[in-house]
Design a protein around this motif. Sequence first.
Motif: not given
Length: 435
Positions: A28-49
């Motif tokens: 869906f992000a690609t369809l709108l010319n965005h990177q996938p993580n642009d539509f995700r919330i980043v929780a920096h305190s969580f593990s990278p995975n």
Amino acid sequence: MAFIAAGNILLEYVIGGAAVARSWTSNFATLLNHQPNDFRIVAHSFSPNYRYLDPIAIVVLAIICVMAVISTKGSSRFNYIASIFHIAVIIFIIIGGFIKADTKNYSDFAPFGVRGIFQASAVLFFAYVGFDAVSTMAEETKNPGRDIPIGLVGSMVITTLAYCLLAVTLCLMQPYTDIDKDAPFPVAFEAVGWGWAKYIVAAGALKGMTTVLLVSAVGQARYLTHIARTHMLPPWLAIVNEKTGTPVNATVVMLAATAVFAFFSSLDILTNLLSISTLFIFMLVAIGLLVRRYYVSGVTTTANGIKFIVFLALILGSSIATALYWAISTDGWIAYAITGPIWLLSTIGFWLFVPQAREPKVWGVPLVPWLPSLSIAINIFLLGSIDRASFERFGLWTLIILVYYFLFGLHASYDTAKEASSAKQMKNVEEGAVN
């Protein structure tokens, strides 16, 4: 063993749905010319995975849940219509991909060698999750004895052919090092100068993933319903809504679990765990086929029972030894010269010395015991290519379901079986037909 199998079937459907839901966001992000993580919330305190939270995946799963609950027939019609569009997109990808193919991209063929091929096979094995969902629709099929085998075998042959053609197309369009892991085909078409085509491909991918999620939702709910009928799980999960004719409780519970995984977990974690669960289940199914075909209580003699156990143990032992040697040795071959003949001779012994105790009534798997024996060997061998962390997660899940089974499921299902007083009812319990 049955409850371990059931628990891992449910796990593979939950994780499979979560992986597809997160991939839905990427396309869906690609369809709108965005990177996938642009539509995700980043929780920096969580593990990278587990850092990239995916709310879009939750919304998609909620819509799928509503569709699956409303009507099975309506879901089937939607899939039928949508599949026509999906087939057209697949044909477009293959033809367009071959037009823009560059054979130089295949010059470094199999860059990671034989070991790389098997490691990749073990990881992508989760792509075969879902074919077994056809069998869960037996109660809603007019002629299941004919239609279920046709649906299973036919869909698997067609889809495997499509997998292979699409893989060849992708690797001819781009060097394997440049393939985008989140939305490979849309990015590949953009890379070869067909930027307009990426929108068609991304839309087709979204449609395909939506269909996969819907089929998965329908199938996994029916798995849960069948298990709940034996009271191994709470029986309210087996309730079928009188108005819609669908297992509403089971559908909501399974998709809620799927949403939790989809919201937190990265695709790498999901695919590895899903593959190990799927391989384990397929191995158990092959063993179950041998047990069902060769052992019947009161029919199989003691001598034949002993031969059955010995040959099955040799098949399992040689397969496990082969997988372990593959996992720890990079260039040896001596163990294969020992384990291979043991597996072959054990299967021959099965074939020659153990008579079948049950004949299929309508349709049966051919080439028994050769086909199930080979399935056991291949599935266990591919398990030897899975990483250690995935085995640890798999072991933890298996431990959890065993604790639940011995504390709750065993007693409830035993009480249900005891209520079946007649011999015929007890036979139904043995066949898993308690309701």
